[in-house]
Design a protein around this motif. Structure first.
Motif, mmCIF file in Angstrom:
data_model
loop_
_atom_site.group_PDB
_atom_site.id
_atom_site.type_symbol
_atom_site.label_atom_id
_atom_site.label_comp_id
_atom_site.label_asym_id
_atom_site.label_seq_id
_atom_site.Cartn_x
_atom_site.Cartn_y
_atom_site.Cartn_z
ATOM 1 N N SER A 33 0.855 -1.191 0.000
ATOM 2 C CA SER A 33 0.000 0.000 0.000
ATOM 3 C C SER A 33 0.888 1.237 0.000
ATOM 4 O O SER A 33 1.823 1.344 0.795
ATOM 5 N N VAL A 34 0.569 2.159 -0.899
ATOM 6 C CA VAL A 34 1.274 3.437 -0.976
ATOM 7 C C VAL A 34 0.268 4.496 -0.554
ATOM 8 O O VAL A 34 -0.781 4.646 -1.179
ATOM 9 N N VAL A 35 0.581 5.224 0.508
ATOM 10 C CA VAL A 35 -0.354 6.186 1.088
ATOM 11 C C VAL A 35 0.245 7.584 1.007
ATOM 12 O O VAL A 35 1.366 7.820 1.473
ATOM 13 N N TYR A 36 -0.523 8.496 0.414
ATOM 14 C CA TYR A 36 -0.097 9.898 0.360
ATOM 15 C C TYR A 36 -0.487 10.574 1.669
ATOM 16 O O TYR A 36 -1.623 10.485 2.116
ATOM 17 N N TYR A 37 0.486 11.233 2.314
ATOM 18 C CA TYR A 37 0.249 11.922 3.576
ATOM 19 C C TYR A 37 0.453 13.411 3.345
ATOM 20 O O TYR A 37 1.579 13.898 3.270
ATOM 21 N N GLU A 38 -0.661 14.134 3.204
ATOM 22 C CA GLU A 38 -0.623 15.532 2.764
ATOM 23 C C GLU A 38 0.106 16.502 3.699
ATOM 24 O O GLU A 38 0.847 17.359 3.213
ATOM 25 N N PRO A 39 -0.043 16.421 5.029
ATOM 26 C CA PRO A 39 0.650 17.412 5.873
ATOM 27 C C PRO A 39 2.169 17.446 5.690
ATOM 28 O O PRO A 39 2.775 18.495 5.815
ATOM 29 N N GLU A 40 2.777 16.315 5.411
ATOM 30 C CA GLU A 40 4.230 16.274 5.208
ATOM 31 C C GLU A 40 4.605 16.306 3.731
ATOM 32 O O GLU A 40 5.786 16.299 3.403
ATOM 33 N N HIS A 41 3.628 16.302 2.839
ATOM 34 C CA HIS A 41 3.880 16.184 1.396
ATOM 35 C C HIS A 41 4.776 14.986 1.128
ATOM 36 O O HIS A 41 5.773 15.066 0.413
#
Length: 105
Positions: A33-41
Motif C-alpha cells: 500500500s502506498v499512502v499519500y500523507y498531505e501534511p508532510e507532502h
C-alpha cells in the motif's frame, strides 16, 4: 530542507524490508500500500500480509517525507522490478492513480 532519505538507496532499503517480511506461504495474499500523507507532502509504504481466513497485517516499510511525485514513481519502479506485488494507492488524486495503474500493470 534536507531530506532524511536518498532516492537511490531507499528502493534498496524497501526491498530489503520486504525480503525480511515475505515468506511466500500457500494461500496467503501479499500487496504493498502506498499512502499519500498531505501534511508532510510525503508518502508511507506498507507491506500487507493476509493468510486465508485470517486478519491481514500491515507492516510499515518506508516513510518518505517531503517527497516529490516523480521521485516516488522512480522508487516504486525499482521496487516493482524486484517484487511484482499488487500496489494499492490511498489518498491520491484520481489522475495520479490512473497514471500509476497504467505504468505498473
Amino acid at each position: 530542507m534536507d531530506k532524511a532519505w536518498n532516492k537511490e538507496t531507499e528502493s534498496e532499503r524497501i526491498c530489503e524490508r520486504i525480503k525480511r517480511c515475505f515468506t511466500n506461504r500457500w494461500r496467503t495474499g501479499y500487496w504493498v500500500s502506498v499512502v499519500y500523507y498531505e501534511p508532510e507532502h510525503g508518502y508511507n509504504l506498507f507491506f500487507n500480509i493476509q493468510p486465508r481466513n485470517a486478519y491481514s497485517r500491515s507492516i510499515p516499510i518506508a516513510r518518505l517525507a517531503d517527497c516529490e511525485y516523480s521521485e516516488l514513481l522512480d522508487i516504486i519502479t525499482e521496487v516493482r522490478q524486484t517484487y511484482h506485488f499488487t500496489l494499492n494507492y490511498l489518498n491520491f488524486p484520481d489522475d495520479q492513480v490512473r497514471e500509476m495503474r497504467r505504468k505498473f500493470r
